[in-house]
Design a protein around this motif. Structure first.
Motif, PDB file in Angstrom:
ATOM      1  N   LEU A  25       0.831  -1.204   0.000  1.00 31.99           N
ATOM      2  CA  LEU A  25       0.000   0.000   0.000  1.00 31.99           C
ATOM      3  C   LEU A  25       0.867   1.255   0.000  1.00 31.99           C
ATOM      4  O   LEU A  25       0.581   2.222  -0.717  1.00 31.99           O
ATOM      5  CB  LEU A  25      -0.949  -0.016   1.198  1.00 31.99           C
ATOM      6  N   LYS A  29       0.768   4.110  -2.952  1.00 33.47           N
ATOM      7  CA  LYS A  29       0.528   5.527  -2.640  1.00 33.47           C
ATOM      8  C   LYS A  29       1.698   6.407  -3.067  1.00 33.47           C
ATOM      9  O   LYS A  29       1.498   7.533  -3.504  1.00 33.47           O
ATOM     10  CB  LYS A  29       0.203   5.697  -1.161  1.00 33.47           C
ATOM     11  N   GLU A  32       1.233   6.874  -6.759  1.00 30.29           N
ATOM     12  CA  GLU A  32       0.083   7.751  -7.019  1.00 30.29           C
ATOM     13  C   GLU A  32       0.388   9.209  -6.685  1.00 30.29           C
ATOM     14  O   GLU A  32      -0.212  10.111  -7.266  1.00 30.29           O
ATOM     15  CB  GLU A  32      -1.139   7.270  -6.234  1.00 30.29           C
ATOM     16  N   ILE A  69      -6.407  -3.436  -1.202  1.00 25.57           N
ATOM     17  CA  ILE A  69      -5.680  -2.253  -1.683  1.00 25.57           C
ATOM     18  C   ILE A  69      -6.446  -1.597  -2.818  1.00 25.57           C
ATOM     19  O   ILE A  69      -6.540  -0.365  -2.887  1.00 25.57           O
ATOM     20  CB  ILE A  69      -4.245  -2.631  -2.086  1.00 25.57           C
ATOM     21  N   ASP A  70      -7.022  -2.388  -3.701  1.00 22.68           N
ATOM     22  CA  ASP A  70      -7.860  -1.861  -4.777  1.00 22.68           C
ATOM     23  C   ASP A  70      -9.018  -1.063  -4.193  1.00 22.68           C
ATOM     24  O   ASP A  70      -9.322   0.032  -4.651  1.00 22.68           O
ATOM     25  CB  ASP A  70      -8.373  -3.005  -5.650  1.00 22.68           C
ATOM     26  N   GLU A  72      -9.185   0.469  -1.394  1.00 17.67           N
ATOM     27  CA  GLU A  72      -8.709   1.702  -0.763  1.00 17.67           C
ATOM     28  C   GLU A  72      -8.201   2.717  -1.776  1.00 17.67           C
ATOM     29  O   GLU A  72      -8.368   3.913  -1.595  1.00 17.67           O
ATOM     30  CB  GLU A  72      -7.612   1.381   0.250  1.00 17.67           C
ATOM     31  N   THR A  73      -7.572   2.235  -2.851  1.00 20.87           N
ATOM     32  CA  THR A  73      -6.924   3.156  -3.786  1.00 20.87           C
ATOM     33  C   THR A  73      -7.601   3.252  -5.144  1.00 20.87           C
ATOM     34  O   THR A  73      -7.362   4.205  -5.876  1.00 20.87           O
ATOM     35  CB  THR A  73      -5.465   2.724  -4.027  1.00 20.87           C
ATOM     36  N   CYS A  75      -6.978   1.074  -7.590  1.00 16.45           N
ATOM     37  CA  CYS A  75      -6.073   0.533  -8.611  1.00 16.45           C
ATOM     38  C   CYS A  75      -6.765  -0.535  -9.451  1.00 16.45           C
ATOM     39  O   CYS A  75      -7.625  -1.254  -8.969  1.00 16.45           O
ATOM     40  CB  CYS A  75      -4.861  -0.132  -7.949  1.00 16.45           C
ATOM     41  N   LYS A 126      -9.785   4.971 -11.983  1.00 15.35           N
ATOM     42  CA  LYS A 126     -10.260   4.264 -10.793  1.00 15.35           C
ATOM     43  C   LYS A 126     -11.728   3.934 -11.003  1.00 15.35           C
ATOM     44  O   LYS A 126     -12.430   4.634 -11.711  1.00 15.35           O
ATOM     45  CB  LYS A 126     -10.099   5.130  -9.545  1.00 15.35           C
TER      46      LYS A 126
END
Length: 186
Positions: A25, A29, A32, A69-70, A72-73, A75, A126
């Protein structure tokens, strides 16, 4: 990568899994946050040592971490593992793909990266609630800008309420009725 399936990475369960997740993660980040704003694409591990229970354990847990993680972000994910099963005869030592397998996997990955990011109606790389809002606004007012190819989840040539429903289903369950085997990394 394949080193992530080593027993010492996953022994004792939660502690090392959480460390792996936190590290991954942090890396996502960091990418990103770069001024160039690259699209980060996560990919699971390919087939390793068919029948190795450690491989299956790791793959299952890694998939859950990538999904978290996807979520949360936002991706995008590529399921190279499912694709690599089609190439099992090209893994002579059950670990390393040969040149034929590498070429096939590279072509598959390139196709996934260049394909529309289905569900990404607002073209921010996203898939999230913002895309549902954009699709609903578009249905009410077709002058609203929308990423036509990506918004057409069921690929019937138009963005309509069926696409909004499919996107809602994906965001809630991780799947939708229009899924291809790898499309949403089940």
């Amino acid at each position: 990568g394949t080193n992530d399936c080593r027993t010492d990475r996953w022994d004792n369960g939660t502690v090392k899994e959480e460390k792996y997740k936190a590290s991954l993660l942090e890396m996502v980040k960091a990418y990103e946050a770069m001024p160039s704003k690259p699209e980060v694409v996560l990919m699971n591990i390919a087939l390793i040592a068919q029948g190795n229970q450690n491989d299956n354990y790791t793959a299952e847990h890694q998939r859950a971490i990538l999904r978290a993680i996807d979520e949360e972000t936002g991706c995008r994910r590529i399921d190279i593992r499912s694709f690599s099963y089609k190439l099992v005869e090209e893994f002579a030592d059950n670990l390393h793909p040969n040149a034929t397998a590498y070429a096939a996997m590279a072509e598959y990955i390139a196709g996934k990266i260049t394909a529309p990011h289905y569900g990404d109606a607002n073209a921010d790389n996203k898939v999230n609630i913002k895309d549902i809002v954009r699709e609903k606004r578009y249905l009410a007012d077709t002058s609203v800008a929308i990423n036509d190819l990506a918004a057409d989840i069921n690929q019937d040539g138009k963005m309509d309420v069926n696409d909004v429903t499919g996107l809602c289903s994906y965001l809630v369950t991780g799947t939708n009725e229009y899924d291809s085997p790898e499309e949403w990394d089940k």
